[in-house]
Design an enzyme around this catalytic site. Structure first.
Site, PDB file in Angstrom:
ATOM      1  N   ASP A  10       0.881  -0.967   0.040  1.00  0.00           N
ATOM      2  CA  ASP A  10       0.089   0.015   0.071  1.00  0.00           C
ATOM      3  C   ASP A  10       1.020   1.236  -0.013  1.00  0.00           C
ATOM      4  OD1 ASP A  10       0.779   0.041   2.695  1.00  0.00           O
ATOM      5  OD2 ASP A  10      -0.873   0.222   3.417  1.00  0.00           O
ATOM      6  N   CYS A  67       3.179  -3.460   3.824  1.00  0.00           N
ATOM      7  CA  CYS A  67       2.379  -2.212   4.201  1.00  0.00           C
ATOM      8  C   CYS A  67       3.232  -1.550   5.227  1.00  0.00           C
ATOM      9  CB  CYS A  67       1.011  -2.631   4.768  1.00  0.00           C
ATOM     10  SG  CYS A  67       0.812  -3.663   5.821  1.00  0.00           S
ATOM     11  N   THR A  69       3.046  -1.756   8.929  1.00  0.00           N
ATOM     12  CA  THR A  69       3.360  -2.419   9.778  1.00  0.00           C
ATOM     13  C   THR A  69       3.559  -3.826   9.362  1.00  0.00           C
ATOM     14  OG1 THR A  69       1.166  -3.041  10.236  1.00  0.00           O
ATOM     15  CG2 THR A  69       2.202  -1.077  11.464  1.00  0.00           C
ATOM     16  N   HIS A  99       9.868 -24.371   8.108  1.00  0.00           N
ATOM     17  CA  HIS A  99       8.691 -25.054   8.769  1.00  0.00           C
ATOM     18  C   HIS A  99       7.457 -24.946   8.385  1.00  0.00           C
ATOM     19  CE1 HIS A  99      11.414 -25.578  12.838  1.00  0.00           C
ATOM     20  NE2 HIS A  99      12.183 -26.225  11.762  1.00  0.00           N
ATOM     21  N   HIS A 134       6.732 -31.261   9.207  1.00  0.00           N
ATOM     22  CA  HIS A 134       6.010 -29.995   9.064  1.00  0.00           C
ATOM     23  C   HIS A 134       4.769 -29.936   8.104  1.00  0.00           C
ATOM     24  CE1 HIS A 134       9.389 -28.501  11.293  1.00  0.00           C
ATOM     25  NE2 HIS A 134      10.363 -29.034  10.371  1.00  0.00           N
TER      26      HIS A 134
HETATM   27  C1  RB5 Z   1      -1.794   2.617   6.531  1.00  0.00           C
HETATM   28  O1  RB5 Z   1      -1.743   3.845   7.562  1.00  0.00           O
HETATM   29  C2  RB5 Z   1      -1.207   1.395   7.492  1.00  0.00           C
HETATM   30  O2  RB5 Z   1      -2.449   1.359   8.411  1.00  0.00           O
HETATM   31  C3  RB5 Z   1      -1.024   0.233   6.711  1.00  0.00           C
HETATM   32  O3  RB5 Z   1      -0.114   0.522   6.052  1.00  0.00           O
HETATM   33  C4  RB5 Z   1      -0.554  -0.967   7.557  1.00  0.00           C
HETATM   34  O4  RB5 Z   1       0.114  -0.666   8.702  1.00  0.00           O
HETATM   35  C5  RB5 Z   1      -1.884  -1.808   8.027  1.00  0.00           C
HETATM   36  O5  RB5 Z   1      -1.720  -2.742   8.724  1.00  0.00           O
END
Ligand code: RB5
Length: 146
Positions: A10, A67, A69, A99, A134
């Site tokens: 994203d 993304c 996180t 695994h 596994h």
């Molecule tokens: C976008 O602001 C953020 O929420 C997205 O990139 C991600 O971290 C979501 O899990």
């Protein structure tokens, strides 16, 4: 090892996606970039779904989803039936393949620096699934109910 990597992000993962694509091409992989193609704010499930649909259509391909996180990408991919692992170090990347036979590496651009992220990507692609016990455990993921 698969030579075709399907990748998506994203806006929060766009810069790291660009860096991964450059590295993957230098390492000799064919890259299918499912977008986005700019930094405009967008919704990560859309791009996770584009990548996962390609992985489900071709067992030989591996995926990368990035993304901010890595959390939203991981949740969406697993819900779509693609084993996806959020990795923040090389050990997790190796175990995810060896695994768990993960087919999709997920990372967070706001969590993991670019240098480490590329090391994680390399380990993920260099590691083979271990099979044997596994495989039994992976099969259970889809069938278990207690
Ligand atoms: C976008 O602001 C953020 O929420 C997205 O990139 C991600 O971290 C979501 O899990």
């Amino acid at each position: 090892m698969s030579k075709t990597i399907v990748i998506g992000s994203d806006h929060g993962g766009y810069h790291l996606k660009t860096a991964c694509i450059k590295a993957l091409k230098e390492w000799g992989f064919t890259v299918e970039d499912e977008g986005p193609d700019c930094l405009d704010s967008c919704d990560y499930p859309i791009f996770a779904a584009k990548v996962c649909n390609k992985l489900k259509a071709d067992d030989e391909k591996l995926g990368v989803l990035i993304c901010g996180t890595g959390q939203g990408m991981t949740m969406t991919a697993n819900r779509m039936g693609v084993r996806a692992a959020l990795c923040t170090n090389e050990f997790l990347a190796r175990m995810a393949r060896e695994h768990n036979d993960a087919r999709c590496l997920c990372m967070g651009e706001r969590v993991t620096g670019q240098g480490l992220a590329l090391e994680i990507l390399k380990v993920f692609l260099d590691t083979q699934f271990g099979g044997e016990r596994h495989q039994r455990r992976i099969d259970l993921i889809d069938t278990v109910s207690l």
